[in-house]
Design a protein around this motif. Sequence first.
Motif, PDB file in Angstrom:
ATOM      1  N   TYR A 115      -1.549  -2.553   8.355  1.00  0.00           N
ATOM      2  CA  TYR A 115      -1.416  -1.407   7.460  1.00  0.00           C
ATOM      3  C   TYR A 115      -2.530  -0.394   7.671  1.00  0.00           C
ATOM      4  O   TYR A 115      -3.649  -0.596   7.236  1.00  0.00           O
ATOM      5  CB  TYR A 115      -1.445  -1.899   6.024  1.00  0.00           C
ATOM      6  CG  TYR A 115      -0.468  -3.019   5.743  1.00  0.00           C
ATOM      7  CD1 TYR A 115      -0.798  -4.026   4.841  1.00  0.00           C
ATOM      8  CD2 TYR A 115       0.761  -3.080   6.362  1.00  0.00           C
ATOM      9  CE1 TYR A 115       0.098  -5.043   4.558  1.00  0.00           C
ATOM     10  CE2 TYR A 115       1.664  -4.091   6.098  1.00  0.00           C
ATOM     11  CZ  TYR A 115       1.323  -5.067   5.183  1.00  0.00           C
ATOM     12  OH  TYR A 115       2.201  -6.070   4.901  1.00  0.00           O
ATOM     13  N   PHE A 122       0.486  11.680  13.751  1.00  0.00           N
ATOM     14  CA  PHE A 122       1.751  12.245  14.208  1.00  0.00           C
ATOM     15  C   PHE A 122       1.556  13.300  15.284  1.00  0.00           C
ATOM     16  O   PHE A 122       0.562  14.035  15.288  1.00  0.00           O
ATOM     17  CB  PHE A 122       2.503  12.881  13.030  1.00  0.00           C
ATOM     18  CG  PHE A 122       3.165  11.866  12.132  1.00  0.00           C
ATOM     19  CD1 PHE A 122       2.431  11.161  11.198  1.00  0.00           C
ATOM     20  CD2 PHE A 122       4.517  11.608  12.250  1.00  0.00           C
ATOM     21  CE1 PHE A 122       3.036  10.213  10.376  1.00  0.00           C
ATOM     22  CE2 PHE A 122       5.138  10.672  11.434  1.00  0.00           C
ATOM     23  CZ  PHE A 122       4.394   9.975  10.494  1.00  0.00           C
ATOM     24  N   PHE A 138      -2.306  12.558   7.873  1.00  0.00           N
ATOM     25  CA  PHE A 138      -2.722  11.544   6.898  1.00  0.00           C
ATOM     26  C   PHE A 138      -3.819  12.077   5.991  1.00  0.00           C
ATOM     27  O   PHE A 138      -4.756  12.747   6.443  1.00  0.00           O
ATOM     28  CB  PHE A 138      -3.225  10.308   7.647  1.00  0.00           C
ATOM     29  CG  PHE A 138      -3.864   9.279   6.757  1.00  0.00           C
ATOM     30  CD1 PHE A 138      -5.240   9.202   6.634  1.00  0.00           C
ATOM     31  CD2 PHE A 138      -3.082   8.401   6.029  1.00  0.00           C
ATOM     32  CE1 PHE A 138      -5.835   8.253   5.824  1.00  0.00           C
ATOM     33  CE2 PHE A 138      -3.668   7.453   5.208  1.00  0.00           C
ATOM     34  CZ  PHE A 138      -5.042   7.380   5.103  1.00  0.00           C
ATOM     35  N   LEU A 169       3.786  14.512   1.282  1.00  0.00           N
ATOM     36  CA  LEU A 169       4.713  13.389   1.414  1.00  0.00           C
ATOM     37  C   LEU A 169       4.033  12.099   0.960  1.00  0.00           C
ATOM     38  O   LEU A 169       2.890  11.842   1.346  1.00  0.00           O
ATOM     39  CB  LEU A 169       5.127  13.205   2.876  1.00  0.00           C
ATOM     40  CG  LEU A 169       5.697  14.406   3.616  1.00  0.00           C
ATOM     41  CD1 LEU A 169       5.812  14.115   5.104  1.00  0.00           C
ATOM     42  CD2 LEU A 169       7.064  14.756   3.056  1.00  0.00           C
ATOM     43  N   GLU A 204      -3.340   4.140   8.755  1.00  0.00           N
ATOM     44  CA  GLU A 204      -2.801   5.483   8.858  1.00  0.00           C
ATOM     45  C   GLU A 204      -2.110   5.707  10.185  1.00  0.00           C
ATOM     46  O   GLU A 204      -2.439   5.088  11.199  1.00  0.00           O
ATOM     47  CB  GLU A 204      -3.938   6.492   8.689  1.00  0.00           C
ATOM     48  CG  GLU A 204      -4.980   6.412   9.799  1.00  0.00           C
ATOM     49  CD  GLU A 204      -6.120   7.382   9.587  1.00  0.00           C
ATOM     50  OE1 GLU A 204      -7.211   6.920   9.196  1.00  0.00           O
ATOM     51  OE2 GLU A 204      -5.915   8.581   9.822  1.00  0.00           O
ATOM     52  N   GLN A 205      -1.149   6.616  10.138  1.00  0.00           N
ATOM     53  CA  GLN A 205      -0.431   6.981  11.345  1.00  0.00           C
ATOM     54  C   GLN A 205      -0.775   8.420  11.725  1.00  0.00           C
ATOM     55  O   GLN A 205      -0.928   9.285  10.863  1.00  0.00           O
ATOM     56  CB  GLN A 205       1.076   6.820  11.143  1.00  0.00           C
ATOM     57  CG  GLN A 205       1.448   5.360  10.892  1.00  0.00           C
ATOM     58  CD  GLN A 205       2.949   5.114  10.806  1.00  0.00           C
ATOM     59  OE1 GLN A 205       3.759   5.948  11.203  1.00  0.00           O
ATOM     60  NE2 GLN A 205       3.334   3.945  10.288  1.00  0.00           N
ATOM     61  N   TYR A 265       0.547  12.058   2.844  1.00  0.00           N
ATOM     62  CA  TYR A 265       0.418  12.914   4.012  1.00  0.00           C
ATOM     63  C   TYR A 265       0.659  14.356   3.601  1.00  0.00           C
ATOM     64  O   TYR A 265       1.389  14.638   2.648  1.00  0.00           O
ATOM     65  CB  TYR A 265       1.454  12.534   5.090  1.00  0.00           C
ATOM     66  CG  TYR A 265       1.172  11.240   5.804  1.00  0.00           C
ATOM     67  CD1 TYR A 265       1.461  10.019   5.202  1.00  0.00           C
ATOM     68  CD2 TYR A 265       0.616  11.230   7.076  1.00  0.00           C
ATOM     69  CE1 TYR A 265       1.201   8.819   5.856  1.00  0.00           C
ATOM     70  CE2 TYR A 265       0.350  10.030   7.745  1.00  0.00           C
ATOM     71  CZ  TYR A 265       0.649   8.837   7.126  1.00  0.00           C
ATOM     72  OH  TYR A 265       0.393   7.647   7.779  1.00  0.00           O
ATOM     73  N   TYR A 324       0.843  -1.182   0.000  1.00  0.00           N
ATOM     74  CA  TYR A 324       0.000   0.000   0.000  1.00  0.00           C
ATOM     75  C   TYR A 324       0.885   1.242   0.000  1.00  0.00           C
ATOM     76  O   TYR A 324       2.096   1.159   0.247  1.00  0.00           O
ATOM     77  CB  TYR A 324      -0.934   0.021   1.215  1.00  0.00           C
ATOM     78  CG  TYR A 324      -0.228   0.121   2.535  1.00  0.00           C
ATOM     79  CD1 TYR A 324       0.259  -1.022   3.161  1.00  0.00           C
ATOM     80  CD2 TYR A 324      -0.030   1.345   3.155  1.00  0.00           C
ATOM     81  CE1 TYR A 324       0.935  -0.944   4.359  1.00  0.00           C
ATOM     82  CE2 TYR A 324       0.640   1.430   4.353  1.00  0.00           C
ATOM     83  CZ  TYR A 324       1.113   0.291   4.956  1.00  0.00           C
ATOM     84  OH  TYR A 324       1.787   0.376   6.141  1.00  0.00           O
ATOM     85  N   GLN A 378       0.696   5.591   1.058  1.00  0.00           N
ATOM     86  CA  GLN A 378      -0.065   6.627   1.754  1.00  0.00           C
ATOM     87  C   GLN A 378       0.436   8.008   1.351  1.00  0.00           C
ATOM     88  O   GLN A 378       1.603   8.174   0.962  1.00  0.00           O
ATOM     89  CB  GLN A 378       0.106   6.480   3.273  1.00  0.00           C
ATOM     90  CG  GLN A 378      -0.372   5.146   3.827  1.00  0.00           C
ATOM     91  CD  GLN A 378      -0.308   5.089   5.341  1.00  0.00           C
ATOM     92  OE1 GLN A 378      -0.319   6.105   6.026  1.00  0.00           O
ATOM     93  NE2 GLN A 378      -0.263   3.882   5.874  1.00  0.00           N
ATOM     94  N   LEU A 392      -4.920   6.531   1.776  1.00  0.00           N
ATOM     95  CA  LEU A 392      -4.182   5.274   1.662  1.00  0.00           C
ATOM     96  C   LEU A 392      -4.744   4.520   0.471  1.00  0.00           C
ATOM     97  O   LEU A 392      -5.965   4.452   0.283  1.00  0.00           O
ATOM     98  CB  LEU A 392      -4.367   4.453   2.941  1.00  0.00           C
ATOM     99  CG  LEU A 392      -3.655   3.091   3.049  1.00  0.00           C
ATOM    100  CD1 LEU A 392      -3.391   2.753   4.505  1.00  0.00           C
ATOM    101  CD2 LEU A 392      -4.454   1.964   2.406  1.00  0.00           C
TER     102      LEU A 392
END
Lengths: 112, 113
Positions: free
Chosen positions: B99, B104, A46, A89, B101-102, A36, A32, A34, A49
Amino acid sequence: SQKIEQNSEALNIQEGKTATLTCNYTNYSPAYLQWYRQDPGRGPVFLLLIRENEKEKRKERLKVTFDTTLKQSLFHITASQPADSATYLCALNSGGYNKLIFGAGTRLAVHP
Amino acid sequence: DTAVSQTPKYLVTQMGNDKSIKCEQNLGHDTMYWYKQDSKKFLKIMFSYNNKELIINETVPNRFSPKSPDKAHLNLHINSLELGDSAVYFCASSQDRTYNEQFFGPGTRLTVL
């Protein structure tokens, strides 16, 4: 060697136009990818995804594509606004768990 | 309501000192991370803990030691600070180690003089 590359130059566009950002990778096989957004002095936030078996994902004015043959993801912002100005990003997973490898980012500037 | 918080926001110290950065998340997540963002803006994973267990340990000098007292906290201790340690350190969390999202934190800017 493994690389993840984003447009190194800043992208300047006019308000209302569509911004397209590119993320290319080599010698990775991500499950996958992602995207950001990072504003100056803040942590990444985020956005989207997309999984390897998905061609396209949309969220409001945002669209992401993922081409595992070309090893490329494109990130589009339609009807761009000055508030969209930020660094974007891309990140892909590498190995097990939720280990993300980030690109250096592309700075987007939307001008009124 | 802050989701992922870090303290301090700024840290200025002399070479050779030992310092710690604290991170807390109130999202109920199982997994937490430490990243380093250098002057060229590259964001690199350093460590990850899942429910207090170390699961990702990148090639980082052993002067860096993470500690997770519980799954809501992940602290980073740095011994014998060097000039090259100057960077912004971000803590992040995700629901679990699969898997997704993160989230921060706001980052800690460390400057070593």
